[in-house]
Write an enzyme that holds these catalytic residues in place. Structure first.
Site, PDB file in Angstrom:
ATOM      1  N   LYS A 278       1.752  -3.859   6.667  1.00 34.79           N
ATOM      2  CA  LYS A 278       2.200  -3.803   5.266  1.00 34.79           C
ATOM      3  C   LYS A 278       3.725  -3.634   5.224  1.00 34.79           C
ATOM      4  O   LYS A 278       4.412  -4.284   4.434  1.00 34.79           O
ATOM      5  CB  LYS A 278       1.514  -2.658   4.517  1.00 34.79           C
ATOM      6  CG  LYS A 278       0.009  -2.861   4.335  1.00 34.79           C
ATOM      7  CD  LYS A 278      -0.305  -4.103   3.506  1.00 34.79           C
ATOM      8  CE  LYS A 278      -1.783  -4.394   3.408  1.00 34.79           C
ATOM      9  NZ  LYS A 278      -2.094  -5.708   2.826  1.00 34.79           N
TER      10      LYS A 278
ATOM     11  N   SER B  47       0.833  -1.196   0.000  1.00 35.63           N
ATOM     12  CA  SER B  47       0.000   0.000   0.000  1.00 35.63           C
ATOM     13  C   SER B  47       0.869   1.248   0.000  1.00 35.63           C
ATOM     14  O   SER B  47       1.977   1.255   0.544  1.00 35.63           O
ATOM     15  CB  SER B  47      -0.863  -0.028   1.266  1.00 35.63           C
ATOM     16  OG  SER B  47      -1.414   1.236   1.524  1.00 35.63           O
TER      17      SER B  47
ATOM     18  N   TYR C 277      -2.402  -1.447  10.973  1.00 37.52           N
ATOM     19  CA  TYR C 277      -2.636  -1.923   9.598  1.00 37.52           C
ATOM     20  C   TYR C 277      -1.451  -1.569   8.700  1.00 37.52           C
ATOM     21  O   TYR C 277      -0.887  -2.415   8.018  1.00 37.52           O
ATOM     22  CB  TYR C 277      -3.931  -1.313   9.039  1.00 37.52           C
ATOM     23  CG  TYR C 277      -3.993  -1.369   7.530  1.00 37.52           C
ATOM     24  CD1 TYR C 277      -4.339  -2.553   6.887  1.00 37.52           C
ATOM     25  CD2 TYR C 277      -3.682  -0.249   6.744  1.00 37.52           C
ATOM     26  CE1 TYR C 277      -4.353  -2.613   5.506  1.00 37.52           C
ATOM     27  CE2 TYR C 277      -3.696  -0.309   5.377  1.00 37.52           C
ATOM     28  CZ  TYR C 277      -4.032  -1.487   4.756  1.00 37.52           C
ATOM     29  OH  TYR C 277      -4.040  -1.550   3.384  1.00 37.52           O
TER      30      TYR C 277
HETATM   31  N1  UFG Z   1     -12.936  10.952   3.163  1.00 39.78           N
HETATM   32  C1  UFG Z   1     -13.913  11.887   3.401  1.00 39.78           C
HETATM   33  N2  UFG Z   1     -15.123  11.432   3.862  1.00 39.78           N
HETATM   34  C2  UFG Z   1     -15.375  10.120   4.097  1.00 39.78           C
HETATM   35  C3  UFG Z   1     -14.354   9.167   3.835  1.00 39.78           C
HETATM   36  C4  UFG Z   1     -13.141   9.641   3.376  1.00 39.78           C
HETATM   37  O1  UFG Z   1     -13.732  13.085   3.218  1.00 39.78           O
HETATM   38  O2  UFG Z   1     -16.473   9.780   4.538  1.00 39.78           O
HETATM   39  C5  UFG Z   1     -11.642  11.438   2.635  1.00 39.78           C
HETATM   40  C6  UFG Z   1     -10.476  11.133   3.549  1.00 39.78           C
HETATM   41  O3  UFG Z   1     -10.318  12.146   4.494  1.00 39.78           O
HETATM   42  C7  UFG Z   1      -9.342  11.065   2.542  1.00 39.78           C
HETATM   43  C8  UFG Z   1      -9.992  10.530   1.267  1.00 39.78           C
HETATM   44  O4  UFG Z   1     -11.380  10.747   1.431  1.00 39.78           O
HETATM   45  O5  UFG Z   1      -8.873  12.335   2.298  1.00 39.78           O
HETATM   46  C9  UFG Z   1      -9.763   9.054   1.054  1.00 39.78           C
HETATM   47  O6  UFG Z   1     -10.117   8.366   2.215  1.00 39.78           O
HETATM   48  P1  UFG Z   1     -10.281   6.764   2.233  1.00 39.78           P
HETATM   49  O7  UFG Z   1     -10.683   6.387   3.617  1.00 39.78           O
HETATM   50  O8  UFG Z   1     -11.133   6.317   1.120  1.00 39.78           O
HETATM   51  O9  UFG Z   1      -8.820   6.255   1.900  1.00 39.78           O
HETATM   52  P2  UFG Z   1      -7.460   6.537   2.659  1.00 39.78           P
HETATM   53  O10 UFG Z   1      -6.619   7.320   1.710  1.00 39.78           O
HETATM   54  O11 UFG Z   1      -7.621   7.067   4.011  1.00 39.78           O
HETATM   55  O12 UFG Z   1      -6.969   5.051   2.905  1.00 39.78           O
HETATM   56  C10 UFG Z   1      -6.667   4.253   1.825  1.00 39.78           C
HETATM   57  C11 UFG Z   1      -6.978   2.787   2.107  1.00 39.78           C
HETATM   58  C12 UFG Z   1      -6.060   2.230   3.141  1.00 39.78           C
HETATM   59  C13 UFG Z   1      -4.647   2.577   2.833  1.00 39.78           C
HETATM   60  C14 UFG Z   1      -4.495   4.046   2.659  1.00 39.78           C
HETATM   61  C15 UFG Z   1      -3.126   4.468   2.323  1.00 39.78           C
HETATM   62  O13 UFG Z   1      -8.312   2.649   2.551  1.00 39.78           O
HETATM   63  O14 UFG Z   1      -6.216   0.837   3.149  1.00 39.78           O
HETATM   64  O15 UFG Z   1      -5.330   4.446   1.605  1.00 39.78           O
HETATM   65  O16 UFG Z   1      -3.019   5.859   2.356  1.00 39.78           O
HETATM   66  F1  UFG Z   1      -3.817   2.187   3.815  1.00 39.78           F
END
Ligand code: UFG
Length: 344
Positions: free
Chosen positions: A156, A127, A152
């Site tokens: 990785k 990741s 998590y």
């Molecule tokens: N976000 C929102 N509202 C929500 C959900 C997410 O604004 O309800 C934003 C988050 O703040 C972030 C973006 O959308 O800026 C993406 O969020 P995600 O939760 O979809 O994904 P992440 O980037 O946090 O996490 C993903 C994977 C993980 C991995 C990570 C690595 O889900 O498994 O990328 O950065 F580890």
């Protein structure tokens, strides 16, 4: 006849899309999955798309006896793609031992049995989380690995190290570590897609549920980041593009094309898209409005990260080129299919 491939976690989100692409490319597949975060009906979707029902073993990869039995029951496995893992960042803060146990024992069991059974290579789902908050974007494979911010993410990093140590100790197989950016979307047939458990934590499943009225509104976590529109930036990669990279990686190892015994590739588009930008792309692609509000920042979020995918583009000959609007249309079609089936 191509050799058999073991796909762990093959009924999950990325796993199921990869099984479809492997079968399309002519690989017989056996899936091992404990169904802890997926459903056996996913096999029907895979069969409807590819015309082939993959072999399926319901078992847990942390059970080494079950893994050994699978190799005896399904001889000739030459490659493994390891998707079986717990993957929710927030949950990992609450249940660290579950994450270390599931993710690391699974990997160690597979590496052990690979040595016994003459398996030639393993593709590992890593990741972009290993880069933490990068100093410079886009990130290359040489960008520094930052201290993990969740158990998590730590699994990785440790998994990459375990594979490296085992191979450096003289293990006779190869590995390709694929560092995914943010996988989104669904198969264009709407037969398979992401099936989040309960309230989605990730952006796109929350967004499609808000668009459908299942959730009141999407919270945009922060609009005061140092980005053009203030919301966080990610590299959203279409899940089918991502799945195809796994077929190339397996083929590369089995055809002895790897340049090193362990290779690492960033899998992203190279484009950074903000949360507000993604909402926009969804609305433009589907004509459906996403009710949303600006909410406080979410603890632990990275401000911005996107990939330099040049190595994967040049060395693997792979490119993630599905336009984001098409990916959003597929995500929406899948959400509508879930509604039609009364699942969501
Ligand atoms: N976000 C929102 N509202 C929500 C959900 C997410 O604004 O309800 C934003 C988050 O703040 C972030 C973006 O959308 O800026 C993406 O969020 P995600 O939760 O979809 O994904 P992440 O980037 O946090 O996490 C993903 C994977 C993980 C991995 C990570 C690595 O889900 O498994 O990328 O950065 F580890």
């Amino acid at each position: 006849m191509k050799p058999r491939i073991l796909v762990t976690g093959g009924t999950g989100y990325i796993g199921s899309h990869t099984v479809v692409e492997l079968q399309k490319a002519g690989y017989p597949v056996v899936i091992i999955d404990n169904l802890s975060n997926s459903n056996v009906k996913v096999l029907d979707g895979i069969e409807r798309i590819s015309g082939i029902r993959p072999d399926f073993v319901e078992a847990d990869c942390t059970d080494i006896a079950a893994v050994r039995k699978l190799f005896n029951d399904y001889p000739g496995i030459k490659g493994i793609i390891n998707f079986a893992a717990s993957k929710a960042v927030g949950e990992s803060m609450q249940k660290p031992l579950l994450y270390y146990r599931n993710n690391l024992n699974t990997l160690m069991n597979l590496l052990e049995v690979m040595g016994e059974k003459e398996v030639e290579g393993i593709v590992f789902s890593s990741s972009c989380t290993v880069y933490g908050e990068p100093d410079v974007n886009p990130v290359t494979e040489e960008s520094p690995i930052k201290k993990a911010t969740s158990p998590y993410g730590n699994t990785k990093q440790i998994s990459e190290e375990i594979i490296t140590d085992v191979i450096n100790s003289g293990a006779p197989f190869k590995s390709i570590l694929l560092r995914y950016f943010n996988p989104v979307g669904a198969h264009p047939s709407a037969e398979i897609g992401e099936l989040p458990n309960g309230v989605p934590q990730n952006l796109v499943p929350y967004l499609t549920q808000a668009a459908m009225g299942i959730r009141k509104e999407l919270s945009v976590f922060g609009d005061d980041y140092n980005t053009p529109d203030g919301s966080c930036i990610r590299d959203y990669i279409d899940v089918v593009d991502l799945a195809k990279a796994h077929v190339i990686a397996i083929e590369r190892m089995l055809d002895n094309k790897s340049e090193e015994q362990i290779e690492v590739f960033n899998l992203g588009t190279g484009n950074g898209v903000s949360v507000l930008g993604l909402i926009n792309a969804f609305e433009k692609a589907t004509g459906v409005k996403v009710p949303h509000k600006i909410a406080p920042r979410r603890a632990g979020d990275i401000e911005k990260v996107w990939a330099n995918p040049a190595r994967a583009n040049n060395v693997l000959g792979w490119v993630a080129d599905t336009p984001i609007e098409e990916t959003m249309r597929n995500a929406w079609a899948w959400q509508m299919k879930l509604r039609e089936r009364g699942i969501m």
